[in-house]
Design an enzyme around this catalytic site. Structure first.
Site, PDB file in Angstrom:
ATOM      1  N   ARG A 117       3.100  -7.129   9.150  1.00 45.93           N
ATOM      2  CA  ARG A 117       2.416  -6.084   9.924  1.00 45.93           C
ATOM      3  C   ARG A 117       2.892  -6.053  11.370  1.00 45.93           C
ATOM      4  NH1 ARG A 117      -3.549  -7.508   7.441  1.00 45.93           N
ATOM      5  NH2 ARG A 117      -3.514  -6.127   5.624  1.00 45.93           N
ATOM      6  N   THR A 158      -4.933  -8.125  10.672  1.00 48.81           N
ATOM      7  CA  THR A 158      -5.302  -6.822  10.109  1.00 48.81           C
ATOM      8  C   THR A 158      -4.864  -5.672  11.016  1.00 48.81           C
ATOM      9  OG1 THR A 158      -7.206  -7.893   9.095  1.00 48.81           O
ATOM     10  CG2 THR A 158      -7.253  -5.496   9.207  1.00 48.81           C
ATOM     11  N   TYR A 186     -11.990  -2.998  -3.059  1.00 50.06           N
ATOM     12  CA  TYR A 186     -12.517  -3.026  -1.690  1.00 50.06           C
ATOM     13  C   TYR A 186     -14.046  -3.034  -1.661  1.00 50.06           C
ATOM     14  CZ  TYR A 186      -7.923  -2.521   0.536  1.00 50.06           C
ATOM     15  OH  TYR A 186      -6.646  -2.737   0.996  1.00 50.06           O
ATOM     16  N   ARG A 234      -1.032 -14.773   3.761  1.00 47.04           N
ATOM     17  CA  ARG A 234      -1.811 -14.113   4.832  1.00 47.04           C
ATOM     18  C   ARG A 234      -1.119 -14.294   6.186  1.00 47.04           C
ATOM     19  NH1 ARG A 234      -6.323 -10.701   4.072  1.00 47.04           N
ATOM     20  NH2 ARG A 234      -7.138 -11.552   6.021  1.00 47.04           N
ATOM     21  N   PHE A 284     -15.205   2.769   7.375  1.00 46.59           N
ATOM     22  CA  PHE A 284     -13.848   3.146   6.981  1.00 46.59           C
ATOM     23  C   PHE A 284     -13.647   3.151   5.461  1.00 46.59           C
ATOM     24  CE2 PHE A 284     -13.867  -1.430   7.970  1.00 46.59           C
ATOM     25  CZ  PHE A 284     -13.384  -1.972   6.784  1.00 46.59           C
ATOM     26  N   LYS A 336       0.837  -1.198   0.000  1.00 42.47           N
ATOM     27  CA  LYS A 336       0.000   0.000   0.000  1.00 42.47           C
ATOM     28  C   LYS A 336       0.879   1.258   0.000  1.00 42.47           C
ATOM     29  CE  LYS A 336      -3.636  -2.438   2.596  1.00 42.47           C
ATOM     30  NZ  LYS A 336      -4.554  -2.370   3.767  1.00 42.47           N
TER      31      LYS A 336
HETATM   32  N1  UDP Z   1      -9.470  -1.208   7.672  1.00 42.61           N
HETATM   33  C1  UDP Z   1      -9.542  -0.037   8.390  1.00 42.61           C
HETATM   34  N2  UDP Z   1     -10.308  -0.015   9.538  1.00 42.61           N
HETATM   35  C2  UDP Z   1     -10.983  -1.104   9.989  1.00 42.61           C
HETATM   36  C3  UDP Z   1     -10.892  -2.311   9.244  1.00 42.61           C
HETATM   37  C4  UDP Z   1     -10.130  -2.332   8.083  1.00 42.61           C
HETATM   38  O1  UDP Z   1      -8.936   0.959   8.007  1.00 42.61           O
HETATM   39  O2  UDP Z   1     -11.641  -1.026  11.022  1.00 42.61           O
HETATM   40  C5  UDP Z   1      -8.665  -1.247   6.443  1.00 42.61           C
HETATM   41  C6  UDP Z   1      -7.304  -1.904   6.664  1.00 42.61           C
HETATM   42  O3  UDP Z   1      -6.351  -1.180   5.905  1.00 42.61           O
HETATM   43  C7  UDP Z   1      -7.512  -3.287   6.091  1.00 42.61           C
HETATM   44  C8  UDP Z   1      -8.491  -3.001   4.943  1.00 42.61           C
HETATM   45  O4  UDP Z   1      -9.352  -1.987   5.464  1.00 42.61           O
HETATM   46  O5  UDP Z   1      -6.286  -3.839   5.640  1.00 42.61           O
HETATM   47  C9  UDP Z   1      -9.315  -4.180   4.519  1.00 42.61           C
HETATM   48  O6  UDP Z   1      -9.923  -4.770   5.657  1.00 42.61           O
HETATM   49  P1  UDP Z   1      -9.915  -6.347   5.842  1.00 42.61           P
HETATM   50  O7  UDP Z   1     -10.797  -6.641   7.003  1.00 42.61           O
HETATM   51  O8  UDP Z   1     -10.224  -6.995   4.547  1.00 42.61           O
HETATM   52  O9  UDP Z   1      -8.409  -6.639   6.308  1.00 42.61           O
HETATM   53  P2  UDP Z   1      -7.200  -7.379   5.572  1.00 42.61           P
HETATM   54  O10 UDP Z   1      -7.785  -8.420   4.657  1.00 42.61           O
HETATM   55  O11 UDP Z   1      -6.409  -6.323   4.821  1.00 42.61           O
HETATM   56  O12 UDP Z   1      -6.386  -7.969   6.676  1.00 42.61           O
HETATM   57 MG    MG Z   2      -9.325  -8.332   3.274  1.00 39.77          MG
END
Ligand code: UDP
Ligand code: MG
Length: 151
Positions: A104, A93, A51, A87, A59, A11
């Site tokens: 992360r 996340t 997304y 993953r 968000f 990103k």
């Molecule tokens: N995100 C955020 N706030 C939240 C949840 C998600 O900003 O409360 C953002 C974060 O950058 C995350 C992306 O939205 O990586 C996609 O969310 P997802 O739950 O799909 O997480 P990921 O698959 O990236 O772990």
């Molecule tokens: Mg995701």
């Protein structure tokens, strides 16, 4: 284990912080194979499709705004079990909950600046690869050291 392909994207925060080499290195050292790579500033349309599953979440606008704010490094990686393994390498996340040793967990603090995206299932991987790449941007190739990689 089935050979799979997954979509990963560094990103804008990862690019701005100079973490591209660090992240590519981790995936390479794990043994996965890079089959596509490009840097682009995503259009709003691309980001909203990518997304789309989060469209109703609070968000969403901030997320799309951020992901379109600068260059992203979009990639396709190939290997046995790469979708779930990537993953795991990425970590949870929420970076503060991500285990040390994960991307992360080692490199981020804030959920809105968690450095990298990774597909979460075979269906998502297919969708995201075809969203971000044309078929002729994906390279079929065999590493010259393949003999050392497999049983
Ligand atoms: N995100 C955020 N706030 C939240 C949840 C998600 O900003 O409360 C953002 C974060 O950058 C995350 C992306 O939205 O990586 C996609 O969310 P997802 O739950 O799909 O997480 P990921 O698959 O990236 O772990
Ligand atoms: Mg995701």
């Amino acid at each position: 284990m089935v050979v799979e392909r997954t979509f990963l994207a560094i990103k804008p925060d990862g690019v701005q912080r100079g973490l591209v080499g660090e992240i590519l290195g981790r995936l390479e050292r794990k043994g996965f194979k890079l089959v596509a790579l490009k840097q682009l500033i995503p259009s709003r349309n691309l980001a909203e499709q990518h997304y789309g599953v989060h469209k109703e979440r609070p968000f969403f606008d901030a997320l799309v705004g951020f992901i379109t704010s600068g260059p992203v490094v979009a990639m396709v990686w190939e290997g046995e079990g790469v979708i779930s393994s990537a993953r795991k390498l990425i970590g949870a996340t929420k970076p503060l909950e991500a285990e040390p040793g994960t991307i992360r967990g080692d490199l981020a603090i804030n959920i809105g600046r968690n450095v990298i995206h990774g597909s979460d299932s075979p269906e998502t991987a297919n969708f995201e690869i075809s969203l971000w790449f044309k078929p002729d941007e994906l390279n079929d190739w065999s590493p010259a050291d393949q003999i050392w990689r497999v049983e």
